[in-house]
Design a protein around this motif. Structure first.
Motif, PDB file in Angstrom:
ATOM      1  N   ALA A  81     -13.038  11.889  61.633  1.00  0.00           N
ATOM      2  CA  ALA A  81     -12.356  12.712  60.634  1.00  0.00           C
ATOM      3  C   ALA A  81     -11.153  11.968  60.059  1.00  0.00           C
ATOM      4  CB  ALA A  81     -11.921  14.035  61.251  1.00  0.00           C
ATOM      5  N   LYS A  82     -10.407  11.295  60.929  1.00  0.00           N
ATOM      6  CA  LYS A  82      -9.242  10.541  60.480  1.00  0.00           C
ATOM      7  C   LYS A  82      -9.672   9.393  59.576  1.00  0.00           C
ATOM      8  CE  LYS A  82      -5.076   8.297  62.211  1.00  0.00           C
ATOM      9  NZ  LYS A  82      -4.337   7.896  63.405  1.00  0.00           N
ATOM     10  N   GLU A  83     -10.737   8.672  59.963  1.00  0.00           N
ATOM     11  CA  GLU A  83     -11.237   7.575  59.142  1.00  0.00           C
ATOM     12  C   GLU A  83     -11.739   8.089  57.796  1.00  0.00           C
ATOM     13  OE1 GLU A  83     -14.184   5.597  61.509  1.00  0.00           O
ATOM     14  OE2 GLU A  83     -12.685   4.530  62.710  1.00  0.00           O
ATOM     15  N   ALA A  84     -12.409   9.247  57.824  1.00  0.00           N
ATOM     16  CA  ALA A  84     -12.888   9.834  56.571  1.00  0.00           C
ATOM     17  C   ALA A  84     -11.708  10.194  55.677  1.00  0.00           C
ATOM     18  CB  ALA A  84     -13.744  11.065  56.861  1.00  0.00           C
ATOM     19  N   GLU A  85     -10.662  10.750  56.250  1.00  0.00           N
ATOM     20  CA  GLU A  85      -9.472  11.108  55.476  1.00  0.00           C
ATOM     21  C   GLU A  85      -8.808   9.850  54.921  1.00  0.00           C
ATOM     22  OE1 GLU A  85      -6.760  13.115  53.423  1.00  0.00           O
ATOM     23  OE2 GLU A  85      -8.477  13.992  54.442  1.00  0.00           O
ATOM     24  N   ILE A  86      -8.759   8.812  55.726  1.00  0.00           N
ATOM     25  CA  ILE A  86      -8.177   7.541  55.269  1.00  0.00           C
ATOM     26  C   ILE A  86      -9.005   6.990  54.114  1.00  0.00           C
ATOM     27  CG2 ILE A  86      -7.836   5.120  55.934  1.00  0.00           C
ATOM     28  CD1 ILE A  86      -6.956   6.156  58.703  1.00  0.00           C
ATOM     29  N   ALA A  91      -9.731   5.909  48.499  1.00  0.00           N
ATOM     30  CA  ALA A  91     -10.504   6.066  47.265  1.00  0.00           C
ATOM     31  C   ALA A  91      -9.640   6.712  46.180  1.00  0.00           C
ATOM     32  CB  ALA A  91     -11.758   6.897  47.529  1.00  0.00           C
ATOM     33  N   ARG A  92      -8.832   7.718  46.586  1.00  0.00           N
ATOM     34  CA  ARG A  92      -7.935   8.379  45.638  1.00  0.00           C
ATOM     35  C   ARG A  92      -6.938   7.352  45.081  1.00  0.00           C
ATOM     36  NH1 ARG A  92      -7.343  12.643  48.887  1.00  0.00           N
ATOM     37  NH2 ARG A  92      -5.540  11.761  49.901  1.00  0.00           N
ATOM     38  N   ASN A  93      -6.371   6.536  45.960  1.00  0.00           N
ATOM     39  CA  ASN A  93      -5.411   5.514  45.522  1.00  0.00           C
ATOM     40  C   ASN A  93      -6.079   4.506  44.594  1.00  0.00           C
ATOM     41  OD1 ASN A  93      -3.311   6.641  46.931  1.00  0.00           O
ATOM     42  ND2 ASN A  93      -3.509   5.305  48.696  1.00  0.00           N
ATOM     43  N   GLU A  94      -7.305   4.102  44.944  1.00  0.00           N
ATOM     44  CA  GLU A  94      -8.016   3.145  44.102  1.00  0.00           C
ATOM     45  C   GLU A  94      -8.301   3.746  42.726  1.00  0.00           C
ATOM     46  OE1 GLU A  94     -11.457   1.928  46.308  1.00  0.00           O
ATOM     47  OE2 GLU A  94     -10.281   0.699  47.692  1.00  0.00           O
ATOM     48  N   ARG A  95      -8.716   5.030  42.702  1.00  0.00           N
ATOM     49  CA  ARG A  95      -8.967   5.677  41.412  1.00  0.00           C
ATOM     50  C   ARG A  95      -7.672   5.744  40.608  1.00  0.00           C
ATOM     51  NH1 ARG A  95     -12.089   9.165  44.585  1.00  0.00           N
ATOM     52  NH2 ARG A  95     -10.454  10.728  44.581  1.00  0.00           N
TER      53      ARG A  95
END
Length: 175
Positions: A81-86, A91-95
């Motif tokens: 879950a933590k890795e998925a959140e990371i 991905a949000r930062n990259e977008r």
């Protein structure tokens, strides 16, 4: 204690038939058998207790292993879950960074287009200014030509008038 009494009763019952040494031997044998039976019973009970203890230990071990596996599964789920959140945050930062780069690129393109337009307009201004200077030059040239034409006309008039005067004077004076 009961077995000792049972052995003594057995000895007393058989004592009427046997000699004291035989009786003593029988008592010793009874006691020995009783002790061996007690030892066997104690060993059996010890084995049962050990088996019960092993079973309890095995059960505790199974529970501990199950608990550890469950804790590992929970930890693994939490890690996933933590890795998925990371990954989602990354991905949000990259977008966001992609969008920022895109906006920056678009801004630069607009700036370049504005500069091109300004340069194109400055060429138009330069051309207009050159046309205005050319027009002024043409006006000056036209004025100079007109002045020259007037001067030439005046000169021709004066020359014609002078010749006419000379001709008239010649006619008057007879030459």
């Amino acid at each position: 204690m009961r077995s000792v009494l049972a052995a003594l009763l057995l000895v007393v019952a058989t004592s009427s038939q046997a000699s004291p040494f035989d009786q003593l031997s029988q008592v010793e044998m009874s006691l020995k058998q009783e002790q061996e039976a007690k030892k066997a019973e104690a060993l059996r009970k010890a084995d049962e207790a050990a088996a019960l203890q092993r079973a309890r230990d095995d059960e505790r071990q199974r529970k501990r292993v199950a608990s550890q596996r469950q804790a590992q599964a929970v930890a693994l789920e939490a890690k996933k879950a933590k890795e998925a959140e990371i990954q989602r945050a990354q991905a949000r930062n990259e977008r966001f960074e992609d969008e920022a780069r895109s906006l920056d690129l678009e801004s630069r393109k607009l700036e370049l287009e504005a500069r091109k337009a300004q340069v194109a307009r400055s060429d138009e201004y330069i051309d207009a200014e050159l046309r205005a200077k050319a027009a002024r030059t043409d006006v000056v040239q036209s004025e100079a030509d007109a002045t020259r034409n007037i001067s030439s006309g005046t000169k021709a008039l004066l020359e014609s008038t002078g010749e006419a005067d000379v001709n008239r004077s010649n006619k008057l004076f007879g030459d």
